[in-house]
Scaffold this active site. Structure first.
Site, PDB file in Angstrom:
ATOM      1  N   GLN A   6      -4.300  -1.367   9.531  1.00  9.14           N
ATOM      2  CA  GLN A   6      -4.289  -2.763   9.131  1.00  9.14           C
ATOM      3  C   GLN A   6      -4.957  -3.732  10.196  1.00  9.14           C
ATOM      4  O   GLN A   6      -4.652  -3.934  11.376  1.00  9.14           O
ATOM      5  CB  GLN A   6      -2.974  -3.136   8.681  1.00  9.14           C
ATOM      6  N   ASP A  45     -10.926   3.043   4.419  1.00  6.18           N
ATOM      7  CA  ASP A  45     -11.093   1.719   4.337  1.00  6.18           C
ATOM      8  C   ASP A  45     -12.574   1.826   4.285  1.00  6.18           C
ATOM      9  O   ASP A  45     -13.367   0.729   3.959  1.00  6.18           O
ATOM     10  CB  ASP A  45     -10.774   1.168   5.496  1.00  6.18           C
ATOM     11  N   LYS A  58       0.775  -1.242  -0.054  1.00  7.76           N
ATOM     12  CA  LYS A  58      -0.063  -0.080  -0.131  1.00  7.76           C
ATOM     13  C   LYS A  58       0.838   1.345   0.030  1.00  7.76           C
ATOM     14  O   LYS A  58       0.606   2.262  -0.656  1.00  7.76           O
ATOM     15  CB  LYS A  58      -0.829  -0.016   1.213  1.00  7.76           C
TER      16      LYS A  58
HETATM   17  N1  LIG Z   1      -7.720  -2.048   7.406  1.00  6.54           N
HETATM   18  C1  LIG Z   1      -7.381  -3.047   6.421  1.00  6.54           C
HETATM   19  N2  LIG Z   1      -7.689  -2.606   5.144  1.00  6.54           N
HETATM   20  C2  LIG Z   1      -7.556  -3.554   4.067  1.00  6.54           C
HETATM   21  O1  LIG Z   1      -7.731  -3.133   2.807  1.00  6.54           O
HETATM   22  C3  LIG Z   1      -6.991  -4.987   4.343  1.00  6.54           C
HETATM   23  C4  LIG Z   1      -6.879  -5.130   5.723  1.00  6.54           C
HETATM   24  N3  LIG Z   1      -7.155  -4.320   6.650  1.00  6.54           N
HETATM   25  N4  LIG Z   1      -6.288  -6.248   6.030  1.00  6.54           N
HETATM   26  C5  LIG Z   1      -6.039  -7.304   5.026  1.00  6.54           C
HETATM   27  C6  LIG Z   1      -6.851  -7.084   3.845  1.00  6.54           C
HETATM   28  C7  LIG Z   1      -6.368  -7.680   2.622  1.00  6.54           C
HETATM   29  N5  LIG Z   1      -5.882  -6.937   1.665  1.00  6.54           N
HETATM   30  C8  LIG Z   1      -5.309  -7.069   0.413  1.00  6.54           C
HETATM   31  C9  LIG Z   1      -4.858  -5.901  -0.532  1.00  6.54           C
HETATM   32  C10 LIG Z   1      -4.126  -6.246  -1.518  1.00  6.54           C
HETATM   33  C11 LIG Z   1      -3.916  -7.650  -1.882  1.00  6.54           C
HETATM   34  C12 LIG Z   1      -3.117  -7.823  -3.154  1.00  6.54           C
HETATM   35  O2  LIG Z   1      -2.664  -7.093  -3.839  1.00  6.54           O
HETATM   36  N6  LIG Z   1      -2.982  -9.092  -3.677  1.00  6.54           N
HETATM   37  C13 LIG Z   1      -2.008  -9.602  -4.703  1.00  6.54           C
HETATM   38  C14 LIG Z   1      -1.229 -10.502  -4.394  1.00  6.54           C
HETATM   39  C15 LIG Z   1      -0.148 -10.209  -3.309  1.00  6.54           C
HETATM   40  C16 LIG Z   1       0.664 -11.185  -3.062  1.00  6.54           C
HETATM   41  O3  LIG Z   1       1.370 -11.806  -3.925  1.00  6.54           O
HETATM   42  O4  LIG Z   1       1.036 -11.690  -1.864  1.00  6.54           O
HETATM   43  C17 LIG Z   1      -3.041 -10.292  -5.793  1.00  6.54           C
HETATM   44  O5  LIG Z   1      -4.278 -10.603  -5.488  1.00  6.54           O
HETATM   45  O6  LIG Z   1      -2.581 -10.144  -6.966  1.00  6.54           O
HETATM   46  C18 LIG Z   1      -4.322  -8.484  -1.306  1.00  6.54           C
HETATM   47  C19 LIG Z   1      -5.082  -8.431  -0.043  1.00  6.54           C
HETATM   48  C20 LIG Z   1      -6.329  -5.742   2.181  1.00  6.54           C
HETATM   49  N7  LIG Z   1      -6.827  -5.831   3.448  1.00  6.54           N
END
Ligand SMILES: Nc1nc(=O)c2c([nH]1)NC[C@@H]1CN(c3ccc(C(=O)N[C@@H](CCC(=O)O)C(=O)O)cc3)C=[N+]21
Length: 293
Positions: A97, A120, A53
């Protein structure tokens, strides 16, 4: 093979749009949007997501302010951190987070974030406004907003369609159901207690899978030609990978890819969109604060 909805590419386009906007904001007020990230503890997944992020912010010109607190931090200390960020005029968005350690009341922390900085979209006031069609929330949660954006930018019409949402979490299932309803879909929300999940899911012209169970959705759960958005991010052991695991969605991609009309991959689907929508929310918040919207 179904048409692939390339979330990574769509997210990159959105980030370019935001980059241009940030430059315009800077040209007109001499300031840039700011996002505060708060990481409690040192879970590897949380650390990775927060790093992604912050990097995304940097790339579009959003300033990021990072606070790391130990796993043992007290609720009061975390609250005072949130209050400090609420009062900081350089901060337009605050992201604490999740998940937080068990001894901390998550709802109390999320409620303490200023509604004006809740990028968020998890503050009860924003969720409440989202539930009422006429009351526009200040911020729509990032992953649900990303799902809708993927459909819109792939020219999928939502109005009048049957949309099935598998999962009812506060952060995805519930808000995405509301967004689909606002766009005049006929919405079915199903979950672990639903009888005969496969035949309920098979009703969907649009299927949003957000249960968090690796490869749960099989081909006979999908209406032929349906548009499938896979929100699941599950890591499963894979000895052939150097880190020992790989990411899979809630949908068994290989089993389903021939039966659906369009499908999002994992990784490269809704994940990158979540981050793009966070930047979008943060940029919108700054514009509001600067009197530009
Ligand atoms: N307050 C809060 N806000 C959130 O938005 C929040 C959170 N807590 N806690 C956890 C979850 C999970 N999350 C993700 C964001 C991006 C990918 C992402 O970009 N994933 C890549 C892969 C990343 C990798 O390779 O590990 C993809 O799907 O292509 C995944 C998961 C946001 N979250």
């Amino acid at each position: 093979m179904a048409k692939l909805i390339d979330g990574k590419a769509i997210a990159a386009t959105i980030r370019e749009e935001i980059k241009v906007e940030v430059r315009k904001i800077e040209a007109s007020v001499g300031k840039v949007p700011g996002l505060a990230t708060v990481l409690v503890g040192s879970r590897t997944d949380s650390t990775t997501y927060v790093r992604m992020k912050r990097k995304a912010c940097e790339e579009v010109g959003i300033e990021s302010f990072h606070t790391e607190l130990p796993e043992s931090v007290s609720e009061e200390e975390l609250l005072s951190c949130v209050e400090r960020l609420n009062a900081d005029p350089a901060v337009h968005g605050i992201l604490v987070q999740l998940p937080l350690p068990k001894h901390i009341n998550e709802e109390r922390i999320l409620s303490a974030i200023s509604v004006e900085k809740d990028v968020d979209g998890f503050h009860p006031v924003n969720i409440g406004k989202l539930a009422m069609k006429s009351r526009t929330p200040r911020f729509v949660p990032c992953t649900p907003r990303g799902c809708i954006e993927l459909l819109v930018r792939s020219n999928v019409s939502i109005e009048g369609k049957c949309a099935v949402v598998l999962g009812r979490s506060n952060i995805v299932g519930l808000p995405v159901s509301l967004l689909l309803l606002h766009r005049n879909a006929t919405v079915i929300v199903c979950h672990s207690k639903t009888q005969d999940l496969p035949s309920v899911c098979r009703q969907g012209d649009i299927l949003i899978a957000a249960v968090g169970r690796a490869n749960m959705v099989k081909r006979d759960w999908i209406k032929p030609g349906a548009v499938v958005i896979d929100v699941g991010i599950n890591s499963i052991p894979d000895a052939s990978k150097k880190n020992g695991y790989r990411l899979v969605g809630d949908v068994d991609f290989d089993d389903c890819k021939d039966v659906c009309g369009m499908i999002t991959p994992v990784p490269g689907g809704t994940g990158p969109m979540t981050i793009a929508m966070l930047l979008r929310n943060c940029c919108d918040s700054a514009k509001e604060a600067f009197g530009l919207s």
